[in-house]
Design an enzyme around this catalytic site. Sequence first.
Site, mmCIF file in Angstrom:
data_model
loop_
_atom_site.group_PDB
_atom_site.id
_atom_site.type_symbol
_atom_site.label_atom_id
_atom_site.label_comp_id
_atom_site.label_asym_id
_atom_site.label_seq_id
_atom_site.Cartn_x
_atom_site.Cartn_y
_atom_site.Cartn_z
ATOM 1 N N SER A 20 0.817 -1.215 0.000
ATOM 2 C CA SER A 20 0.000 0.000 0.000
ATOM 3 C C SER A 20 0.852 1.267 0.000
ATOM 4 C CB SER A 20 -0.949 -0.041 1.201
ATOM 5 O OG SER A 20 -1.889 0.990 1.146
ATOM 6 N N ASP B 166 -1.145 1.485 -4.056
ATOM 7 C CA ASP B 166 -2.030 0.426 -4.576
ATOM 8 C C ASP B 166 -3.412 0.934 -4.935
ATOM 9 O OD1 ASP B 166 -2.961 0.744 -1.946
ATOM 10 O OD2 ASP B 166 -3.512 -1.359 -1.761
#
Length: 451
Positions: A106, A247
Amino acid sequence: MTRRYFGTDGIRGRVGEPPIVPGLVLHLGYAAGTVLAQAGSTEGHRPRVVIGKDTRVSGYMLESALEAGLSAAGVDVVLLGPMPTPAVAYLTRALRLQAGIMISASHNPYDDNGIKFFSADGNKLPDSVEREIEARLEQPLACRDSARLGRVRRMDDAAGRYIEFCKSTFPYSRDLKGLKLVVDCAHGATYHIAPLVFHELGADVVAIGNAPDGININAACGATHVQTLRAAVLENRADLGIALDGDGDRLMMVDAAGAVYDGDQLLYAIVKHRQEQGVLQGGVVGTAMTNLAVEKALDARGIPFVRARVGDRYVLEALLERDWALGGENSGHIICRDKHTTGDGIISALQVLAALVDRGTSLGRYVEEVKLYPQRLINVRTAAPVDWAGAPDVRAAVEAAERELQGSGRVLLRPSGTEPLIRVMVEGADAERVEHWARTIASAVQALAAG
């Protein structure tokens, strides 16, 4: 059973250190294949799983290890290449697959990576299934007979499918013509998707953070470094800026004057528009980190609000419990269940833009009733778990802060679910006192961590 590997958002860590090492990830692929996929297989048909990844260089290694483990478990694999996390959730559901897997850390730096799973319905796995996968990891790695091994193929049109899905969440009767947008893709998984989505809806798009090289993901760009977007918006005299993370599930925005809007404010804009349209489904779910100003503004509009544990999976659980549609975190995770099963930065941005286009107004004017309370977050790094809740010095600092705030603010301490950190947050009406108490409490936690 206590989870050994799974945190609040899958399995995550430093590449080359357990659990993010090839051997364990190979075993994880086999364990996940037996738990997730075989339950959904039918006679004569192997179960199928999709794998996506962000742009980290380590994604190649982890993808290969997962692919091998899943194949050994008799699972067919569809490889997407670089794709946003919410795209993996969407394609898992759209293609009627047994599971989806995303390789990403992420918003973390490039030398971290992680693995998160989606069930067949496009939702994150419940804790119980993650525990079952961990239990399987304790069993020996095995392999199906050659005739029963899984096969692997690549999907060449995955990006196009997802672009069309994102565009479908924007009102057909509206477009973005006349808007100049700067889109910061954080050198991550949306680099080849997000600019096209907004361009195809009519916007004049300036793309930045769209040249990934494997190690520049999230580096001084994206939703965790909004100043880069702010400078680009001002330089290009754009109407708005959109910042995504590595992401693609987080969103921050910047207006033409350079003001930054976080997940709390953007969620409020979406909620307000849904209510004005008469389509708001229930109330709103935030977290312990949601700014008090949002709670007060929602209350003034008669909209119910509840707080869940920090983590978008817990926001989603609370939404599902109540059959509500909208929730999110100030970090930029926003869930619109009436559009997607999971948080999606591109789709969230489209919902905010739809509100502004529909009302013919600016973002600042649209959310002007949300006067954010000063909030200070300090991350204290720890080498090992510490009992901060039972430490007298920490407890004394927290109690002193709460006495001074006297109900007009909040103190929150919590361990990060993705990094070795204790997060110290103080919120209140007086920015100077908020800063003082945040530093005081963080110092007490730091002293405890130092031993």
